[in-house]
Enzyme design. Structure first.
Site, PDB file in Angstrom:
ATOM      1  N   GLU A  62       0.823  -1.214   0.000  1.00 18.59           N
ATOM      2  CA  GLU A  62       0.000   0.000   0.000  1.00 18.59           C
ATOM      3  C   GLU A  62       0.855   1.260   0.000  1.00 18.59           C
ATOM      4  O   GLU A  62       0.470   2.288  -0.551  1.00 18.59           O
ATOM      5  CB  GLU A  62      -0.958   0.012   1.194  1.00 18.59           C
ATOM      6  N   PHE A 124     -11.745  -8.265  13.417  1.00 24.76           N
ATOM      7  CA  PHE A 124     -10.616  -8.627  12.568  1.00 24.76           C
ATOM      8  C   PHE A 124     -10.293  -7.479  11.613  1.00 24.76           C
ATOM      9  O   PHE A 124     -11.165  -6.960  10.933  1.00 24.76           O
ATOM     10  CB  PHE A 124     -10.954  -9.897  11.776  1.00 24.76           C
ATOM     11  N   GLN A 125      -9.046  -7.082  11.587  1.00 24.22           N
ATOM     12  CA  GLN A 125      -8.549  -5.993  10.747  1.00 24.22           C
ATOM     13  C   GLN A 125      -9.252  -4.664  10.992  1.00 24.22           C
ATOM     14  O   GLN A 125      -9.469  -3.882  10.080  1.00 24.22           O
ATOM     15  CB  GLN A 125      -8.592  -6.377   9.260  1.00 24.22           C
ATOM     16  N   LYS A 174     -17.564  -1.868   5.516  1.00 22.98           N
ATOM     17  CA  LYS A 174     -17.863  -2.856   4.478  1.00 22.98           C
ATOM     18  C   LYS A 174     -19.366  -2.987   4.234  1.00 22.98           C
ATOM     19  O   LYS A 174     -19.802  -3.178   3.094  1.00 22.98           O
ATOM     20  CB  LYS A 174     -17.277  -4.205   4.892  1.00 22.98           C
ATOM     21  N   MET A 486      23.636   9.582   3.602  1.00 23.28           N
ATOM     22  CA  MET A 486      23.379  10.837   4.308  1.00 23.28           C
ATOM     23  C   MET A 486      23.603  10.667   5.811  1.00 23.28           C
ATOM     24  O   MET A 486      24.123  11.571   6.474  1.00 23.28           O
ATOM     25  CB  MET A 486      21.955  11.318   4.017  1.00 23.28           C
TER      26      MET A 486
HETATM   27  C1  TPP Z   1      11.816   5.991   6.075  1.00 22.43           C
HETATM   28  C2  TPP Z   1      13.085   6.660   6.462  1.00 22.43           C
HETATM   29  N1  TPP Z   1      13.901   6.089   7.367  1.00 22.43           N
HETATM   30  C3  TPP Z   1      15.054   6.694   7.704  1.00 22.43           C
HETATM   31  C4  TPP Z   1      15.414   7.879   7.153  1.00 22.43           C
HETATM   32  C5  TPP Z   1      16.724   8.568   7.564  1.00 22.43           C
HETATM   33  N2  TPP Z   1      17.618   8.660   6.421  1.00 22.43           N
HETATM   34  C6  TPP Z   1      17.739   9.788   5.676  1.00 22.43           C
HETATM   35  S1  TPP Z   1      18.781   9.620   4.406  1.00 22.43           S
HETATM   36  C7  TPP Z   1      19.176   8.059   4.846  1.00 22.43           C
HETATM   37  C8  TPP Z   1      20.161   7.253   4.065  1.00 22.43           C
HETATM   38  C9  TPP Z   1      19.660   6.892   2.736  1.00 22.43           C
HETATM   39  O1  TPP Z   1      20.541   5.958   2.160  1.00 22.43           O
HETATM   40  P1  TPP Z   1      20.473   5.659   0.619  1.00 22.43           P
HETATM   41  O2  TPP Z   1      19.067   5.357   0.229  1.00 22.43           O
HETATM   42  O3  TPP Z   1      21.460   4.615   0.277  1.00 22.43           O
HETATM   43  O4  TPP Z   1      20.844   7.054  -0.052  1.00 22.43           O
HETATM   44  P2  TPP Z   1      22.242   7.839   0.009  1.00 22.43           P
HETATM   45  O5  TPP Z   1      22.159   8.833   1.127  1.00 22.43           O
HETATM   46  O6  TPP Z   1      23.313   6.833   0.235  1.00 22.43           O
HETATM   47  O7  TPP Z   1      22.329   8.506  -1.307  1.00 22.43           O
HETATM   48  C10 TPP Z   1      18.469   7.668   5.980  1.00 22.43           C
HETATM   49  C11 TPP Z   1      18.587   6.361   6.651  1.00 22.43           C
HETATM   50  C12 TPP Z   1      14.512   8.451   6.230  1.00 22.43           C
HETATM   51  N3  TPP Z   1      14.749   9.617   5.651  1.00 22.43           N
HETATM   52  N4  TPP Z   1      13.379   7.810   5.885  1.00 22.43           N
END
Ligand code: TPP
Ligand code: MG
Lengths: 572, 79
Positions: A62, A124-125, A174, A486
């Protein structure tokens, strides 16, 4: 607010179910495609979809469905429509709702709910979807009486698409969707006494702002996504040109002003350009049109635009004065306000000196990165420049969240509106790839490139099945630094290189993964492969996934560290 | 400082929860709250709240946020 529409081409007098009423009402809003996933509580709705032969895209999660709807909406300007079942189906869309809410995207979601007699029995659900989603939507409804359904659907679309757009959820028990009803073609009137959409801005406010623009010696325009929602990019360009106003974009405003325009200074904020951030810091009048002064843009508020009078044009009155004290508030739609301003603003102060000054900043401190051909590792920024070269300014580019997102925002050089799709406010990893599915469905003839990270792609990669099933020729490019880049960058800069859980010890073979889904997979490990692989990918009429191995320890610069002001950029 | 906020709302079961959610998000204690159906206009109720805020700016923003709720017809700081 009351609005009436005549319904046409509808059955005059028949029996149907609540679900038939729902589907008819959704189609009446001009819906061309629904993104969804079935389940027990929406079986009557899926049965009605089966009878109507509506275009429905079966996501594989989803969250994938709602991000696809967001991508579709960003590119087409139309509302994205989603169906999910009760309980887990509904909770799986919460991330997408919050994402759409904070990024102002018009999304209408229909969730199934358990039957009315068992609501509140922990059936349920069952989940309290109204309670859970209230703070993540612009509004939500639960349909308790089938006779309200067509009105509620109309209201949902109206609220989602008018004013400041946002997601609206309709929760449908539903037994309501299964109930038989005599279907009559009748007028549907919406009744929303507490909902107001601002009209043209107050002329007094316009006059005050126009006077300030005429007087300003060092003005700057900050253009956000509000300009895109208002379809006001042409007006923005004319206004900036006519009054010699330099323009800074927010992350989500990119594309509202051409990167190649001489008045354009680039993106502002934490990873913005030096020229943009210095313009924001040194200006004497900051005219914010349709951005919400997010903290990634302003950085330290006490050091933000300290020399400037602030003007803020926004359709949402609650945004004005929320983060930054505002001397010239203007409430209204960006397009309407720009037109009013254009009519009102007279000749302005001479600004050549200010423009030259900013131009010097831009020339002396352009975005830059190290790119030595003799290095074996590939700089990710260079890959983005090559993607731009082959895919061009006409391609739609989506990103996930992380370093690759910032590099794309910095280096892709957007020229046209509605070609840039990214998760700004919520920063939702897992957004970029499904958003590309929605974008490609909205624009089947265009090249759609999803630039994603190796981390985020793994959050919604199950949607590869949709790409193959619908034969969507998306180009998925993983800028694979084998890191949550990041996070790793922040650990390097602020946690003395303690890389806690940001460099995973395992990652899948993305090429074979793609192939297992029927998607062509290629890998780039050497510099001399970049051009040939990208060129054939863009020419290829099929979906392609490219696992592009890039330098692991590369950082996004320039940067404003947390707590610092826009003037205090590092890595300039 | 004490502020009295009065809202006219569409009478429905979710409206109080929506306002309460905002209060909790803003970390505001409610000193006193009443909700009453309005005899004068069917389908509308009146909610009045006495709250304690640190600065006037806060109430201004809060009132704008309450006003954004689709079920809220009008709202004002009546202090
Ligand atoms: C759902 C979610 N979980 C955690 C984060 C924190 N977060 C921001 S950037 C990042 C790293 C992303 O890694 P990647 O997809 O490999 O991209 P890169 O920065 O290496 O280009 C994380 C864990 C987020 N933004 N969203
Ligand atoms: Mg990565």
């Amino acid at each position: 607010m009351t609005l009436t529409t005549k319904t046409e081409d509808e059955p005059k007098f028949t029996w149907g179910t609540g679900a038939d009423v729902l589907v008819q009402s959704i189609l009446r809003e001009g819906t061309e495609v629904i993104f969804g996933y079935p389940g027990g509580a929406v079986l009557p709705i899926y049965d009605a979809l089966y009878r109507k032969k509506v275009r429905h895209v079966l996501a594989r999660h989803e969250q994938g469905a709602i991000h696809a709807a967001e991508g579709y909406s960003r590119v087409s300007g139309k509302p994205g429509v989603v169906i999910a079942t009760s309980g887990p189906g509904a909770t799986n869309i919460v991330t997408g709702l919050m994402d759409a809410c904070i990024d102002s995207l018009p999304i209408v979601v229909f969730t199934g709910q358990v039957a009315r007699p068992v609501i509140n029995t922990d059936a349920f659900q069952e989940a309290d979807v109204i309670g859970i989603t209230a703070p993540a939507t612009k509004h939500n409804f639960q349909v308790r009486d089938l006779r309200d359904l067509s009105r509620i659907v109309k209201e949902a679309f109206y609220i989602a698409t008018s004013g400041r757009p946002g997601p609206v959820l309709v929760d449908l028990p539903k037994d309501v969707s299964a109930e038989q009803i005599e279907w009559r073609s009748e007028k549907v009137e919406i009744h929303l006494p507490g909902y107001h959409v601002p009209g043209p801005a107050n002329e007094k406010q316009i006059h005050r702002l126009a006077g300030a623009i005429e007087r300003a010696r060092r003005p700057v325009l900050l253009a956000g996504a509000g300009v895109l929602h208002a379809k006001a990019c042409d007006r923005l360009r004319l206004f900036a040109q006519n009054h010699q106003l330099p323009v800074v974009n927010t992350l989500l405003g990119l594309g509202s002003f051409p990167t190649s325009h001489p008045l354009f200074l680039g993106m502002g904020g934490m990873h913005g350009t030096y020229a943009a951030n210095m313009a924001l810091s040194e200006c004497d009048l900051l005219i914010n049109i349709g951005s919400r002064f997010d903290d990634r843009l302003t950085c330290n508020l006490s050091k933000f635009a300290t020399e400037a009078e602030i003007a803020h044009v926004d359709i949402d009155p609650a945004e004005i004065g929320k983060n930054v004290p505002t001397k010239y508030p203007v409430m209204g739609d960006a397009g309407v306000v720009l037109e009013q301003l254009e009519r009102t603003t007279g000749s302005c102060k001479e600004r050549q000196e200010w423009l030259r000054h900013l131009h010097t900043y831009a020339q002396q401190h352009p975005l830059h990165y190290e790119n030595r051909p003799e290095d074996s590792t590939i700089p990710p920024q260079y890959v983005i420049e090559r993607i731009r070269h082959y895919a061009g300014s006409d391609a739609i580019v989506t990103t996930d969240v992380g370093q690759h997102q910032m590099w794309t925002a910095q280096h892709y050089q957007f020229e046209h509106p509605y070609h840039w799709v990214s998760s700004g406010g919520l920063g939702t990893m897992g957004f970029g790839f499904p958003a590309a599915i929605g974008a490609q469905i909205a624009e089947p003839e265009k090249t759609v490139v999803a630039i994603v990270g190796d981390g985020g792609f793994q959050m919604t990669l199950e949607e590869l099945a949709v790409v193959t099933e619908l034969h969507l020729p998306i180009k998925i490019i993983i800028l694979n630094n084998n890191a949550l880049g990041m996070v790793r960058q922040w650990q390097e800069a602020f946690y003395e290189k303690r890389y806690a859980h940001s460099i995973p010890s395992f990652q899948p073979d993305f090429v074979r993964l793609a192939e297992s889904y029927g998607v062509t997979g290629w890998r780039i490990t050497e510099r001399d492969q970049i051009d040939s692989v990208l060129e054939s990918a863009v020419k290829n009429p099929d979906p392609v996934l490219i696992d592009c191995r890039v330098k692991q320890m590369e950082n996004v610069f320039p940067m404003v560290a947390p707590g610092k002001g826009l003037k205090e950029m590092i890595g300039v | 400082m004490k502020r009295t906020i009065i809202a006219i709302v569409s009478s429905n079961p979710s409206v109080l929860g929506r306002i309460a959610t905002l209060m909790s998000r803003w970390n505001l204690d409610i000193d006193c709250l009443t909700m009453q159906k309005l005899g004068t206009k069917e389908g509308t109720s009146d909610i009045s709240m006495l709250i304690n805020v640190e600065e006037a700016h806060q109430t201004e923003q809060l009132v704008k946020q309450i006003d954004k709720l689709v079920d809220v017809i009008s709202v004002a700081d009546m202090t």
